[in-house]
Write a protein that holds these residues in place. Structure first.
Motif, PDB file in Angstrom:
ATOM      1  N   VAL A 157      -3.511  11.282 -14.248  1.00  0.00           N
ATOM      2  CA  VAL A 157      -4.846  10.995 -14.483  1.00  0.00           C
ATOM      3  C   VAL A 157      -5.197   9.520 -14.693  1.00  0.00           C
ATOM      4  N   ILE A 158      -6.178   9.158 -13.881  1.00  0.00           N
ATOM      5  CA  ILE A 158      -6.454   7.563 -13.880  1.00  0.00           C
ATOM      6  C   ILE A 158      -7.773   7.233 -14.592  1.00  0.00           C
ATOM      7  N   ALA A 159      -7.820   6.748 -15.568  1.00  0.00           N
ATOM      8  CA  ALA A 159      -8.987   6.357 -16.629  1.00  0.00           C
ATOM      9  C   ALA A 159      -9.092   4.555 -16.446  1.00  0.00           C
ATOM     10  N   PRO A 160      -9.785   4.457 -15.097  1.00  0.00           N
ATOM     11  CA  PRO A 160      -9.587   3.118 -14.757  1.00  0.00           C
ATOM     12  C   PRO A 160     -10.450   2.084 -15.598  1.00  0.00           C
ATOM     13  N   ARG A 161      -9.735   0.788 -15.771  1.00  0.00           N
ATOM     14  CA  ARG A 161     -10.161  -0.440 -16.498  1.00  0.00           C
ATOM     15  C   ARG A 161     -11.385  -0.757 -15.461  1.00  0.00           C
ATOM     16  N   PRO A 162     -12.218  -1.740 -16.181  1.00  0.00           N
ATOM     17  CA  PRO A 162     -12.990  -2.260 -15.259  1.00  0.00           C
ATOM     18  C   PRO A 162     -12.351  -3.145 -14.050  1.00  0.00           C
ATOM     19  N   ASP A 163     -11.550  -3.696 -14.440  1.00  0.00           N
ATOM     20  CA  ASP A 163     -10.550  -4.549 -13.455  1.00  0.00           C
ATOM     21  C   ASP A 163      -9.742  -4.082 -12.660  1.00  0.00           C
ATOM     22  N   ALA A 164      -9.592  -2.588 -12.764  1.00  0.00           N
ATOM     23  CA  ALA A 164      -8.507  -1.892 -11.939  1.00  0.00           C
ATOM     24  C   ALA A 164      -8.895  -1.714 -10.465  1.00  0.00           C
ATOM     25  N   PRO A 165      -7.833  -1.732  -9.459  1.00  0.00           N
ATOM     26  CA  PRO A 165      -8.396  -1.566  -8.219  1.00  0.00           C
ATOM     27  C   PRO A 165      -9.039  -0.252  -7.824  1.00  0.00           C
ATOM     28  N   ALA A 166      -9.734  -0.025  -7.110  1.00  0.00           N
ATOM     29  CA  ALA A 166     -10.571   1.199  -6.581  1.00  0.00           C
ATOM     30  C   ALA A 166      -9.341   2.101  -5.818  1.00  0.00           C
ATOM     31  N   LEU A 167      -9.552   3.452  -5.949  1.00  0.00           N
ATOM     32  CA  LEU A 167      -8.717   4.309  -5.159  1.00  0.00           C
ATOM     33  C   LEU A 167      -8.969   4.323  -3.567  1.00  0.00           C
ATOM     34  N   SER A 168      -8.136   4.197  -2.785  1.00  0.00           N
ATOM     35  CA  SER A 168      -8.555   4.175  -1.569  1.00  0.00           C
ATOM     36  C   SER A 168      -8.349   5.453  -0.806  1.00  0.00           C
ATOM     37  N   ALA A 169      -9.374   5.647   0.409  1.00  0.00           N
ATOM     38  CA  ALA A 169      -9.457   6.724   1.102  1.00  0.00           C
ATOM     39  C   ALA A 169      -7.975   7.436   1.628  1.00  0.00           C
ATOM     40  N   LYS A 170      -7.288   6.460   1.879  1.00  0.00           N
ATOM     41  CA  LYS A 170      -5.933   6.845   2.285  1.00  0.00           C
ATOM     42  C   LYS A 170      -5.057   7.230   1.303  1.00  0.00           C
ATOM     43  N   MET A 171      -5.031   6.920  -0.071  1.00  0.00           N
ATOM     44  CA  MET A 171      -4.505   7.360  -1.093  1.00  0.00           C
ATOM     45  C   MET A 171      -4.852   8.705  -1.514  1.00  0.00           C
ATOM     46  N   LEU A 172      -6.318   9.105  -1.301  1.00  0.00           N
ATOM     47  CA  LEU A 172      -6.808  10.283  -1.654  1.00  0.00           C
ATOM     48  C   LEU A 172      -6.205  11.227  -0.543  1.00  0.00           C
ATOM     49  N   GLU A 173      -6.336  10.903   0.709  1.00  0.00           N
ATOM     50  CA  GLU A 173      -5.636  11.795   1.891  1.00  0.00           C
ATOM     51  C   GLU A 173      -4.331  12.132   1.660  1.00  0.00           C
ATOM     52  N   THR A 174      -3.554  11.239   1.122  1.00  0.00           N
ATOM     53  CA  THR A 174      -2.093  11.481   1.063  1.00  0.00           C
ATOM     54  C   THR A 174      -2.109  12.493   0.009  1.00  0.00           C
ATOM     55  N   ALA A 175      -2.911  12.176  -1.243  1.00  0.00           N
ATOM     56  CA  ALA A 175      -2.922  13.326  -2.329  1.00  0.00           C
ATOM     57  C   ALA A 175      -3.196  14.609  -1.820  1.00  0.00           C
ATOM     58  N   ASP A 176      -4.094  14.663  -1.212  1.00  0.00           N
ATOM     59  CA  ASP A 176      -4.514  16.285  -0.416  1.00  0.00           C
ATOM     60  C   ASP A 176      -3.370  16.679   0.327  1.00  0.00           C
ATOM     61  N   ARG A 177      -2.759  15.849   1.055  1.00  0.00           N
ATOM     62  CA  ARG A 177      -1.630  16.377   2.280  1.00  0.00           C
ATOM     63  C   ARG A 177      -0.411  16.823   1.310  1.00  0.00           C
ATOM     64  N   LEU A 178      -0.210  16.089   0.283  1.00  0.00           N
ATOM     65  CA  LEU A 178       1.090  16.419  -0.553  1.00  0.00           C
ATOM     66  C   LEU A 178       0.528  17.419  -1.700  1.00  0.00           C
ATOM     67  N   MET A 179      -0.547  17.993  -1.481  1.00  0.00           N
ATOM     68  CA  MET A 179      -0.941  18.615  -2.632  1.00  0.00           C
ATOM     69  C   MET A 179      -0.692  18.177  -4.025  1.00  0.00           C
ATOM     70  N   PHE A 180      -0.829  16.992  -4.357  1.00  0.00           N
ATOM     71  CA  PHE A 180      -0.636  16.546  -5.727  1.00  0.00           C
ATOM     72  C   PHE A 180      -2.006  16.196  -6.417  1.00  0.00           C
ATOM     73  N   PRO A 181      -2.401  16.811  -7.527  1.00  0.00           N
ATOM     74  CA  PRO A 181      -3.609  16.359  -8.100  1.00  0.00           C
ATOM     75  C   PRO A 181      -3.680  15.201  -8.713  1.00  0.00           C
ATOM     76  N   LEU A 182      -5.003  14.362  -8.362  1.00  0.00           N
ATOM     77  CA  LEU A 182      -5.206  13.093  -8.984  1.00  0.00           C
ATOM     78  C   LEU A 182      -6.643  13.557  -9.556  1.00  0.00           C
ATOM     79  N   LEU A 183      -6.599  13.091 -11.079  1.00  0.00           N
ATOM     80  CA  LEU A 183      -7.703  13.522 -11.767  1.00  0.00           C
ATOM     81  C   LEU A 183      -8.348  12.008 -12.295  1.00  0.00           C
ATOM     82  N   HIS A 184      -9.739  11.997 -12.261  1.00  0.00           N
ATOM     83  CA  HIS A 184     -10.351  10.758 -12.588  1.00  0.00           C
ATOM     84  C   HIS A 184     -11.069  11.094 -14.043  1.00  0.00           C
ATOM     85  N   ALA A 185     -10.804  10.075 -14.882  1.00  0.00           N
ATOM     86  CA  ALA A 185     -11.384  10.245 -16.377  1.00  0.00           C
ATOM     87  C   ALA A 185     -12.076   8.849 -16.736  1.00  0.00           C
ATOM     88  N   SER A 186     -12.992   8.961 -17.587  1.00  0.00           N
ATOM     89  CA  SER A 186     -13.808   7.976 -18.167  1.00  0.00           C
ATOM     90  C   SER A 186     -12.692   6.993 -18.945  1.00  0.00           C
TER      91      SER A 186
END
Length: 478
Positions: free
Chosen positions: A79-108
């Motif tokens: 679960v990532i609740a990003p700070r204003p200065d946190a780096p954005a999640l890259s498309a390649k990171m999201l693709e890796t999560a899909d490929r490895l079937m590992f849930p990435l959750l976004h929160a405020s």
């Protein structure tokens, strides 16, 4: 217990799955907040990892490597609740999560991780309470079954009904069923096989009546543990019976106990009817060792008395060919067994052991797995070629008489020798022995009872005379 999807479905948390949707069925066992650059060092399998993105690298390749390291520690989700200065999640990171079937959750960022942790921890504690209650009910059911049912099969049925299972226990060596419940179903159900720890070398077989519950693993472990204790208790009982049987067999062998007086003890152990002695040469690579063969499933009911005898086994058991063959199979395919004639009050137990040992010797010479005493004639050897052949002749035809004379201080061998030396003349034999003719008749009838050979027939005279000559020529007989 919560799954990742259950957590997403809680509207109050407003979690959004951004990648790895195929893995949202994972169970969450705990919640852990970490903002370090190497979170995989601090999390455990099943943890829900929560971060503000402070330790997340900025580069695309670095994010992929970071995620792959995290997934190797086998958490349930991130679960990532990003700070204003946190780096954005890259498309390649999201693709890796899909490929490895590992849930990435976004929160405020405003989401308080404490609230999220509270849902997870409360779910874990509730699951633990339910498991504890289920285990407590299992132990209570088992305790009631112990009080009500003396037979293990019925106790197993009661436990199975309480858990919605059809249960059975099988021998892991032979695959034979040791205990089973009597429930049957018209529709075939898949069978689960779980090894039972301990000396039992058994498996628990389960067929589910109800759909599997994701949280029932601890309950099944408790059940397997209970059955392991039950089987160990039965094994301890069989160990005690083995020791008592060995002591009784030794007492019979040393003539400290009369066989007739031991009959009631044997019958209480299931050894009723016609009994025989066995001399056994075990197979060193058999399924069961000589010291543990009494635990073989085929011998659980009315198993034989067993005694170690210098690398071999002596046994006293029912004259049951199937039981004897089961004993041999339990000791290995290369095991050999010599079987005595039926134990008679007249000849006694020691004579049956002598017969079994002689039969085992012949079985080894003929490479036969099981041989009964008298099945193979020693042979009418006019001039034995060796001392072993002479001993075999004397043992086969005169052994019961020699043993009877030794234990009863009788003179059957002398009587038989005198009778044959007088060419079967009754009057001359009685005169030479100094006994009444009727006493001679009684002695020769006893010779027939002990050996199974009538000394007044041509065949009987021939066998006894050849055996006597072999004994005299080799000084086995005086």
């Amino acid at each position: 217990m919560l799954t990742v999807q259950d957590l997403i479905d809680i509207e109050l948390l407003k979690l959004q799955a951004v990648a790895g949707l195929a893995g949202t069925g994972r169970l969450i066992t705990w919640a852990h907040t970490v903002d370090l650059p190497d979170p995989w060092r601090w999390v455990s399998p099943g943890d829900l990892v929560m971060t503000t993105g402070l330790g997340l690298p900025a580069g695309e390749e670095e994010q992929v490597t970071w995620l792959e390291h995290l997934i190797q520690s086998n958490p349930s989700a991130l679960v990532i609740a990003p700070r204003p200065d946190a780096p954005a999640l890259s498309a390649k990171m999201l693709e890796t999560a899909d490929r490895l079937m590992f849930p990435l959750l976004h929160a405020s960022f405003e989401l308080e991780f404490v609230k999220l942790s509270h849902h997870v921890i409360e779910s874990v504690l509730q699951a633990q309470r339910e498991r504890f209650n289920a285990s407590e009910r299992l132990f209570q059911t088992y305790a009631e079954a112990l009080r009500k049912e003396p037979e293990m099969a019925e106790r197993l049925r009661i436990l199975g009904d309480a858990l919605g299972l059809d249960l059975a226990i099988e021998d892991a060596v032979s695959g034979a069923t040791i205990v089973q419940t009597h429930a049957t179903h018209s529709d075939p159900q898949p069978v689960e096989r779980i090894p039972i720890a301990g000396r039992a070398r058994a498996n628990l077989l389960m067929t589910r009546k109800l759909q599997r519950n994701a949280d029932d693993s601890i309950l099944l472990r408790s059940l397997v543990g209970l059955l392991g204790v039950e089987l160990e208790r039965l094994m301890i009982h069989r160990d005690q019976q083995r020791e008592e049987g060995s002591a009784l067999l030794r007492s019979l062998l040393d003539s400290e106990t009369e066989f007739a007086l031991a009959r009631p003890l044997l019958e209480r152990r299931g050894l009723a009817g016609r009994l025989v002695s066995l001399a056994i040469l075990p197979d060193s690579n058999g399924p069961w060792s000589p010291d543990e063969v009494h635990h073989a499933p085929a011998l659980h009911n009315a198993g034989p008395l067993l005694l170690n005898d210098n690398g071999r086994l002596l046994a006293l058991c029912r004259d049951d060919s199937a039981l004897i063959e089961a004993l041999r199979n339990s000791l290995g395919s290369r095991a050999a067994i010599g079987v005595s004639g039926p134990i008679a009050a007249a000849s006694g137990f020691r004579e049956s052991v002598r017969q079994a040992r002689l039969a085992l010797t012949q079985a080894r010479e003929l490479d036969a797995p099981v041989l009964r005493y008298g099945e193979v004639e020693t042979g009418l050897i006019m001039a034995p070629k060796s001392l072993a052949e002479a001993r075999a002749l004397v043992g086969r035809y005169l052994g019961p008489l020699i043993e009877h004379d030794r234990t009863q201080s009788a003179a059957l061998v002398t009587t038989l020798m005198t009778f044959l030396d007088n060419d079967g003349n009754w009057k001359a034999t009685a005169l030479d022995l100094g006994i009444h003719r009727q006493t001679l008749v009684y002695r020769l009838k006893l010779v027939e009872q002990l050996t199974g050979i009538k000394p007044t027939t041509t065949q009987g005279i021939a066998r006894f005379w050849i055996a006597i000559q072999a004994g005299r020529n080799t000084e086995l007989l005086s």
